[in-house]
Design a protein around this motif. Structure first.
Motif, PDB file in Angstrom:
ATOM      1  N   GLY A  79       0.836  -1.197   0.000  1.00  0.00           N
ATOM      2  CA  GLY A  79       0.000   0.000   0.000  1.00  0.00           C
ATOM      3  C   GLY A  79       0.867   1.242   0.000  1.00  0.00           C
ATOM      4  O   GLY A  79       0.685   2.178  -0.790  1.00  0.00           O
ATOM      5  N   LEU A  80       1.847   1.237   0.885  1.00  0.00           N
ATOM      6  CA  LEU A  80       2.756   2.376   0.995  1.00  0.00           C
ATOM      7  C   LEU A  80       3.504   2.593  -0.311  1.00  0.00           C
ATOM      8  O   LEU A  80       3.630   3.723  -0.806  1.00  0.00           O
ATOM      9  CB  LEU A  80       3.744   2.127   2.135  1.00  0.00           C
ATOM     10  N   ALA A  81       3.975   1.490  -0.881  1.00  0.00           N
ATOM     11  CA  ALA A  81       4.751   1.600  -2.116  1.00  0.00           C
ATOM     12  C   ALA A  81       3.898   2.155  -3.246  1.00  0.00           C
ATOM     13  O   ALA A  81       4.346   3.000  -4.013  1.00  0.00           O
ATOM     14  CB  ALA A  81       5.315   0.232  -2.503  1.00  0.00           C
ATOM     15  N   LEU A  82       2.623   1.685  -3.309  1.00  0.00           N
ATOM     16  CA  LEU A  82       1.758   2.136  -4.395  1.00  0.00           C
ATOM     17  C   LEU A  82       1.373   3.601  -4.225  1.00  0.00           C
ATOM     18  O   LEU A  82       1.280   4.350  -5.194  1.00  0.00           O
ATOM     19  CB  LEU A  82       0.503   1.265  -4.462  1.00  0.00           C
ATOM     20  N   ALA A  83       1.153   4.011  -2.983  1.00  0.00           N
ATOM     21  CA  ALA A  83       0.673   5.374  -2.754  1.00  0.00           C
ATOM     22  C   ALA A  83       1.811   6.390  -2.759  1.00  0.00           C
ATOM     23  O   ALA A  83       1.567   7.587  -2.818  1.00  0.00           O
ATOM     24  CB  ALA A  83      -0.070   5.430  -1.419  1.00  0.00           C
ATOM     25  N   PHE A  84       3.041   5.907  -2.704  1.00  0.00           N
ATOM     26  CA  PHE A  84       4.176   6.798  -2.494  1.00  0.00           C
ATOM     27  C   PHE A  84       4.207   8.026  -3.408  1.00  0.00           C
ATOM     28  O   PHE A  84       4.300   9.156  -2.926  1.00  0.00           O
ATOM     29  CB  PHE A  84       5.494   6.006  -2.621  1.00  0.00           C
ATOM     30  N   PRO A  85       4.091   7.861  -4.732  1.00  0.00           N
ATOM     31  CA  PRO A  85       4.211   9.044  -5.593  1.00  0.00           C
ATOM     32  C   PRO A  85       3.069  10.041  -5.372  1.00  0.00           C
ATOM     33  O   PRO A  85       3.223  11.210  -5.659  1.00  0.00           O
ATOM     34  CB  PRO A  85       4.138   8.475  -7.020  1.00  0.00           C
ATOM     35  N   HIS A  86       1.938   9.570  -4.833  1.00  0.00           N
ATOM     36  CA  HIS A  86       0.811  10.467  -4.612  1.00  0.00           C
ATOM     37  C   HIS A  86       0.897  11.136  -3.265  1.00  0.00           C
ATOM     38  O   HIS A  86       0.379  12.222  -3.061  1.00  0.00           O
ATOM     39  CB  HIS A  86      -0.500   9.694  -4.763  1.00  0.00           C
ATOM     40  N   LEU A  87       1.576  10.492  -2.322  1.00  0.00           N
ATOM     41  CA  LEU A  87       1.741  11.095  -0.999  1.00  0.00           C
ATOM     42  C   LEU A  87       2.835  12.147  -1.031  1.00  0.00           C
ATOM     43  O   LEU A  87       2.768  13.163  -0.355  1.00  0.00           O
ATOM     44  CB  LEU A  87       2.106  10.021   0.033  1.00  0.00           C
ATOM     45  N   PHE A  88       3.876  11.879  -1.822  1.00  0.00           N
ATOM     46  CA  PHE A  88       5.014  12.795  -1.855  1.00  0.00           C
ATOM     47  C   PHE A  88       5.172  13.378  -3.255  1.00  0.00           C
ATOM     48  O   PHE A  88       4.433  13.020  -4.164  1.00  0.00           O
ATOM     49  CB  PHE A  88       6.299  12.062  -1.429  1.00  0.00           C
ATOM     50  N   SER A  89       6.168  14.227  -3.420  1.00  0.00           N
ATOM     51  CA  SER A  89       6.343  14.895  -4.709  1.00  0.00           C
ATOM     52  C   SER A  89       6.935  13.949  -5.742  1.00  0.00           C
ATOM     53  O   SER A  89       7.421  12.876  -5.420  1.00  0.00           O
ATOM     54  CB  SER A  89       7.265  16.092  -4.552  1.00  0.00           C
TER      55      SER A  89
ATOM     56  N   TYR B 173       9.569  14.519  -7.268  1.00  0.00           N
ATOM     57  CA  TYR B 173      10.997  14.502  -6.970  1.00  0.00           C
ATOM     58  C   TYR B 173      11.336  13.342  -6.042  1.00  0.00           C
ATOM     59  O   TYR B 173      12.281  12.594  -6.260  1.00  0.00           O
ATOM     60  CB  TYR B 173      11.389  15.842  -6.342  1.00  0.00           C
ATOM     61  N   GLN B 174      10.480  13.182  -5.016  1.00  0.00           N
ATOM     62  CA  GLN B 174      10.696  12.073  -4.081  1.00  0.00           C
ATOM     63  C   GLN B 174      10.542  10.726  -4.784  1.00  0.00           C
ATOM     64  O   GLN B 174      11.313   9.801  -4.552  1.00  0.00           O
ATOM     65  CB  GLN B 174       9.684  12.131  -2.924  1.00  0.00           C
ATOM     66  N   ALA B 175       9.546  10.668  -5.655  1.00  0.00           N
ATOM     67  CA  ALA B 175       9.307   9.415  -6.382  1.00  0.00           C
ATOM     68  C   ALA B 175      10.519   9.077  -7.233  1.00  0.00           C
ATOM     69  O   ALA B 175      10.902   7.915  -7.370  1.00  0.00           O
ATOM     70  CB  ALA B 175       8.062   9.548  -7.251  1.00  0.00           C
ATOM     71  N   ASN B 176      11.131  10.134  -7.774  1.00  0.00           N
ATOM     72  CA  ASN B 176      12.301   9.950  -8.616  1.00  0.00           C
ATOM     73  C   ASN B 176      13.462   9.348  -7.818  1.00  0.00           C
ATOM     74  O   ASN B 176      14.132   8.414  -8.262  1.00  0.00           O
ATOM     75  CB  ASN B 176      12.686  11.316  -9.183  1.00  0.00           C
ATOM     76  N   ILE B 177      13.668   9.892  -6.618  1.00  0.00           N
ATOM     77  CA  ILE B 177      14.721   9.352  -5.747  1.00  0.00           C
ATOM     78  C   ILE B 177      14.422   7.896  -5.420  1.00  0.00           C
ATOM     79  O   ILE B 177      15.290   7.030  -5.464  1.00  0.00           O
ATOM     80  CB  ILE B 177      14.820  10.174  -4.443  1.00  0.00           C
ATOM     81  N   MET B 178      13.132   7.654  -5.118  1.00  0.00           N
ATOM     82  CA  MET B 178      12.739   6.304  -4.770  1.00  0.00           C
ATOM     83  C   MET B 178      12.977   5.349  -5.944  1.00  0.00           C
ATOM     84  O   MET B 178      13.392   4.201  -5.744  1.00  0.00           O
ATOM     85  CB  MET B 178      11.267   6.305  -4.358  1.00  0.00           C
ATOM     86  N   THR B 179      12.754   5.827  -7.158  1.00  0.00           N
ATOM     87  CA  THR B 179      13.000   4.990  -8.338  1.00  0.00           C
ATOM     88  C   THR B 179      14.462   4.552  -8.379  1.00  0.00           C
ATOM     89  O   THR B 179      14.773   3.394  -8.641  1.00  0.00           O
ATOM     90  CB  THR B 179      12.655   5.762  -9.628  1.00  0.00           C
ATOM     91  N   THR B 180      15.350   5.518  -8.104  1.00  0.00           N
ATOM     92  CA  THR B 180      16.774   5.171  -8.075  1.00  0.00           C
ATOM     93  C   THR B 180      17.052   4.109  -7.026  1.00  0.00           C
ATOM     94  O   THR B 180      17.774   3.138  -7.277  1.00  0.00           O
ATOM     95  CB  THR B 180      17.611   6.432  -7.762  1.00  0.00           C
TER      96      THR B 180
ATOM     97  N   ILE C  91       6.459   9.197 -12.704  1.00  0.00           N
ATOM     98  CA  ILE C  91       5.636   8.317 -11.865  1.00  0.00           C
ATOM     99  C   ILE C  91       5.476   6.944 -12.527  1.00  0.00           C
ATOM    100  O   ILE C  91       5.557   5.901 -11.877  1.00  0.00           O
ATOM    101  CB  ILE C  91       4.257   8.971 -11.602  1.00  0.00           C
ATOM    102  N   TYR C  92       5.331   6.989 -13.857  1.00  0.00           N
ATOM    103  CA  TYR C  92       5.233   5.739 -14.605  1.00  0.00           C
ATOM    104  C   TYR C  92       6.487   4.905 -14.391  1.00  0.00           C
ATOM    105  O   TYR C  92       6.424   3.695 -14.133  1.00  0.00           O
ATOM    106  CB  TYR C  92       5.037   6.087 -16.084  1.00  0.00           C
ATOM    107  N   MET C  93       7.628   5.588 -14.467  1.00  0.00           N
ATOM    108  CA  MET C  93       8.927   4.946 -14.247  1.00  0.00           C
ATOM    109  C   MET C  93       8.968   4.278 -12.857  1.00  0.00           C
ATOM    110  O   MET C  93       9.466   3.165 -12.692  1.00  0.00           O
ATOM    111  CB  MET C  93       9.972   6.057 -14.296  1.00  0.00           C
TER     112      MET C  93
END
Lengths: 300, 412, 267
Positions: free
Chosen positions: B102-112, B114-121, B246-248
């Motif tokens: 749940g947390l992983a799926l919601a992550f890009p919507h909860l945060f910016s 930019y954060q999602a991008n870091i998380m992708t890395t 976000i798709y990435m």
């Protein structure tokens, strides 16, 4: 013909420097069977220490002769101290661990030391003071061989001779040879193996420091990353000659230095490093015991 | 913590030694152009205090470890961590997994974004870590040139796109398979070598690949690299940069799940057992009829495969590749992830990949010390905790309807 | 004095020689092993017994000589020289090690399952998809391994790490692991070393049981009592040569053997 001789001599110079570093690899490998990944970094620290000391002294106006001596001694002392400390921290606790452990620890040490110098000093290339003057008597042959080449060749030859005598005739030298042959037996006949190992690291590091000083003043600039590539090449030389064998390390270094020099002189300098790495890979695959090494039989 | 006077004295000596050791490099800073010398005396204090504290802590740790080993006869029995314990208990397992996903799926919507991008890395490093974990952690082959396979993946997408306009989805499997193929080609001659030689040869291979990419201008455009690599498409849909990011991110989540699934199944198979056995004793393995070259090759190629996949994704994410992204340090980072996490432990590798990539991102002050810390981690883990943060736990097997079942369960 | 048997031997060694540099560890050794026979290999330390095992199992490449293995069921003969150790195990000869070489960080059951490796086939795709064939093969591996562990008396410790077992149990686990490869000839390198008398008695029973199930056994052992009670035939080695061969009774009274063990002026 002159070009050929020039390449030959510059190959010898190169090879001499590799030899000074390769000896450290081969001696440590001979004693504890470990590839001391951090050895290239010890060489880099030698170059840095001599840079710092020499520049400081020259700023404070000391004469050149004094600078050379003090910088050389300081480089040897501190490199040895680093070599000794690295062994005590990263390898000694792992002497009975699985083989992979000290290797990973050595890689860690290498990265640690590189970044320590990067952070404490700088990431820029630094101009190294010219410690070796252009000798007047070298004038007629200056287009073939520089003064610093001559100094490097002579220093290396002297150091090699001293090392050979040291290992042959001193007490600790004999203990080193005994430990290299059979560590358990050496321990049983009362040799302090810990001391021998420390002495090996100190000696190897001092040699690397001299190499660092010489090459830095020869090339004229240093930075924190010079140890990596020099370390790999010296290791290639040590393996080429047969790792664990001291004459092998010298022979391998000269062969590597000469081939590199001719390859860059006659072919292209773009792939200089690719060439060294490929050579390393090929030797390890086809003749891992090297030119003078002996093949090891596995015990079951 | 009890400290005797003797131990404190020893630590004082250690600290004195380090003051001496670090003196020229830590204290003196010269500027050869302006000809000035700066004496940074305050560093003496930092070094003295720092080395004193670290020395005390290290000693305390070793004492505790020795005591613990003395108390427990079965010291080598790896105990399950709390997290693994929870994951193995069905009552907790599914709620935990649901919470995390749940947390992983919601992550890009909860945060910016930019954060999602870091998380992708970070997710990319998880896959890289899991891939290298097969090679180093499970099969015990120290591969220091792992980054080469990553580079092969990235460049195969970049070049296939540049020359043949191949899209991301077509390039993804090709990149992975190409990396695996290179793994096989390299592995075939090399895997007969002893462990330490193998490490050096793979290191050499990694550097050769990078240097070739740097120098072969006609092929790889040299140090300037290849730019304008398209991001992955979604059924021809035009996406804004934000959406593409976000798709990435979701793509990577998918890949992580796939990797965990596959790696987990591999580890608990006939092949996985053979890898583990090979790590422990090659000669015994051969005597048991295991073809060690073949088993090593599969580990090597499978590890390379994941690096190739992530390489393609890396090229698509940054839309630009050049040889500078594929230095030895990159291999060292991935190795640090595996070592910190615990060799062969999937949960451990995931945790340590998150720690090692996110910590320097969020603590910007620390990011300067990132590589220093990675080096220190490799050394410290080997000395203090070679089994890693979360040690792999041996699996126990269940039997189907047999008279022996009862006897077996009594045993557990 | 040697009774020439009529049947074809399953292991036939002739003229086997092994040099290490200038040292000759094995010197033109000839001997054979028949199906379901227990042959003991004895001799003073350094006689070359373990070297012989290493040559037979492909860890060393012999300098000279022939090693032939014949499957008792099919009668098919294979020359073992130059084969890799894993191929030799596949042909039906498995071994244990003098200095125990278990996978100590793996469980007891897993150790035996490793032995099943060369008799099973699932690969990468099977492992990932875990299809029916793979699952069945895995179950079969577990069952067979468990059966073997029951036979050697380790069924109660399947989930224990191999490194945590007692010394005697580790030796039995080595035998179990070797049995899992389905050999018709089992080589045991000092199976009783470090065992207490009780364990040794159990070992004798176990080895007999293994033989009765149709395996031939070639063992190196220093425990003379065990050798004399267990073996059908004894081969004595000294300095890499075979100095005597015969039934335990014949060996007991052989002067050469007594000399080798007690030195020139022995009684």
């Amino acid at each position: 013909m002159d070009y050929f001789i020039e390449l030959f001599l510059s190959g010898l110079t190169r090879g001499s420097i590799y030899a000074l570093i390769a000896l450290g690899y081969t001696m440590v490998y001979g004693i504890i069977g470990l590839i001391n990944f951090a050895h290239g970094e010890i060489y880099m620290i030698g170059a840095f220490t001599s840079f710092i000391v020499a520049t400081t002294l020259s700023i404070y106006g000391f004469p050149l002769a004094a600078i050379v001596v003090v910088a050389g001694v300081a480089a040897a002392i501190w490199s040895s101290a680093y070599g000794y400390t690295v062994e005590k921290i990263a390898y000694k606790p792992l002497r009975h661990a699985p083989r992979l452990a000290p290797l990973i620890s050595a890689i860690g040490m290498s990265i640690l030391l590189q970044n320590y110098v990067l952070l404490a000093q700088t990431s820029d290339f630094l101009a190294f003071p010219a410690l070796i003057p252009e000798f007047a008597f070298m004038e007629p042959v200056a287009h073939i061989i520089g003064s610093s080449d001559l100094v490097i060749l002579i220093t290396t030859a002297v150091v090699m001779l001293a090392l050979t005598l040291f290992i042959k005739f001193t007490r600790i030298g004999k203990a080193m040879r005994a430990t290299a042959q059979d560590r358990t037996m050496a321990l049983l006949v009362g040799i302090n193996v810990d001391r021998v190992i420390s002495a090996t690291f100190i000696l190897g590091s001092a040699l690397a420091a001299i190499g660092g000083l010489l090459i830095a003043s020869h090339i004229g600039q240093i930075n924190f990353a010079i140890g990596f590539i020099a370390g790999i090449k010296a290791f290639t030389a040590a393996v080429l000659g047969g790792i664990g064998s001291i004459p092998g390390a010298v022979l391998g270094s000269l062969v590597l230095g000469l081939t590199e020099s001719f390859a860059t002189g006659y072919v292209s300098s773009d792939y200089e490093d690719v060439f060294a790495f490929s050579l390393l890979v090929l030797i390890l695959i086809f003749k891992p015991s090297g030119l003078l090494g002996k093949a090891d039989t596995k015990k079951v | 913590m009890m400290m005797t006077v003797k131990e404190i004295k020893k630590s004082l000596l250690v600290s004195l030694w380090f003051v001496f050791l670090t003196f020229p490099i830590m204290v003196i800073k010269v500027n050869p152009i302006e000809r000035t010398v700066t004496w940074r005396w305050s560093n003496v204090l930092y070094v003295a205090v720092g080395s004193f504290v670290i020395s005390l802590l290290a000693k305390a740790w070793l004492v505790r470890k020795a005591r613990a080993a003395g108390r427990q006869q079965a010291a080598c029995q790896a105990r399950a961590s709390i997290l693994q314990e929870l994951l193995h208990r069905p009552g907790y397992r599914y709620p935990l997994i649901i919470m995390f996903s749940g947390l992983a799926l919601a992550f890009p919507h909860l945060f910016s974004t930019y954060q999602a991008n870091i998380m992708t890395t970070a997710l990319m490093y998880i896959v890289l870590g899991l891939g290298l974990n097969i090679v180093v952690g499970v099969a015990g082959l120290l591969d220091l040139g792992y980054v080469a396979f990553y580079a092969i993946g990235a460049y195969s997408y970049a070049l296939l796109n540049l020359n043949f306009h191949l899209g991301f989805w077509a390039a993804l499997p090709i990149g992975g398979l190409l990396a695996a193929l290179f793994g096989l080609l390299l592995g075939f001659p090399v895997l007969r070598l002893r462990g330490d030689y193998l490490a050096i040869v793979t290191l050499g291979f990694g550097e050769i690949i990078r240097l070739v990419l740097e120098n072969w201008n006609a092929f790889s455009k040299g140090p300037s690299g290849i730019s304008n690599i398209p991001r992955p498409g979604f059924f021809g849909l035009e996406m804004s940069l934000d959406h593409a990011m976000i798709y990435m991110y979701y793509l990577m989540i998918g890949l992580v799940l796939l990797t965990v699934f596959v790696v987990n199944r591999l580890q608990h198979s006939r092949l996985g057992r053979a890898w583990l056995a090979l790590r422990e004793d090659e000669i015994a393995c051969q005597a048991m009829g295991i073809d060690k070259t073949r088993i090593k090759l599969t580990a090597f190629a499978l590890g390379a495969f994941w690096a190739g996949l992530v390489g393609v994704i890396f090229a698509a994410k940054t839309t630009f590749v050049n040889p500078a992204s594929f230095t030895f340090l990159e291999s060292a980072i991935i190795l640090a992830i595996v070592v910190l996490g615990g060799m062969g432990s999937i949960v451990g590798v995931i945790c340590s990949a998150l720690i090692l990539t996110l910590l320097p991102e969020y603590l910007r002050a620390l990011s300067e010390y990132r590589m220093l810390a990675f080096g220190a981690i490799l050394v410290a883990m080997m000395i203090f905790k070679p089994e890693g943060l979360i040690a792999a736990v041996r699996r126990t097997y269940r039997f189907h309807e047999r008279k022996s079942v009862a006897a077996l369960q009594d045993d557990e | 004095m040697m009774n020439k048997r009529m049947s074809k031997p399953i292991l036939d060694v002739s003229g086997l020689t092994m040099d290490f540099g200038g040292i000759r560890a094995l010197d033109h050794l000839d001997f054979d092993v028949q199906a379901t026979e227990i042959v003991a290999l004895i001799g003073p330390n350094g006689a070359g017994k373990t070297t012989l095992f290493n040559c037979l199992t492909g860890i060393y490449q012999p300098t000279d000589g022939e090693i032939r293995l014949a499957c008792p069921k099919t009668g098919q003969q294979t020359r073992l020289n130059g084969l890799k150790p894993n191929k030799i195990t596949e042909k039906g000869m498995a071994r244990t090690f003098q200095n125990i070489r278990l996978f100590s960080q793996m469980t007891v059951l897993e150790n035996v399952m490793i032995g099943r490796h060369c008799r099973t086939h699932s690969l990468i795709l099977g492992a990932i998809l875990r299809n029916r064939k793979t699952r069945e093969e895995e179950q079969e591996t577990i069952h067979k391994s468990y059966e073997i562990l029951e036979k050697v008396g380790l069924a109660g410790q399947v989930d224990e790490l191999a490194g945590n077992l007692s010394y005697g149990a580790q030796r039995r686990l080595e035998i179990a692991r070797a049995l899992a490869t389905e050999p018709f000839l089992l080589l045991l390198d000092e199976p009783a070393a470090g065992m207490n008398p009780q364990e040794t008695v159990e070992l004798v029973t176990l080895i007999r049981q293994i033989r009765d199930e149709g395996h031939a056994i070639l063992l190196i052992e220093h425990d003379m009592k065990l050798v004399m009670t267990l073996s059908d035939r004894v081969v004595v080695m000294d300095y890499g040569e075979k100095i005597a061969e015969g039934t335990p009774e014949q060996i007991r009274t052989n002067r050469e053997v007594i000399k080798a063990y007690l030195g020139e002026d022995g009684e």
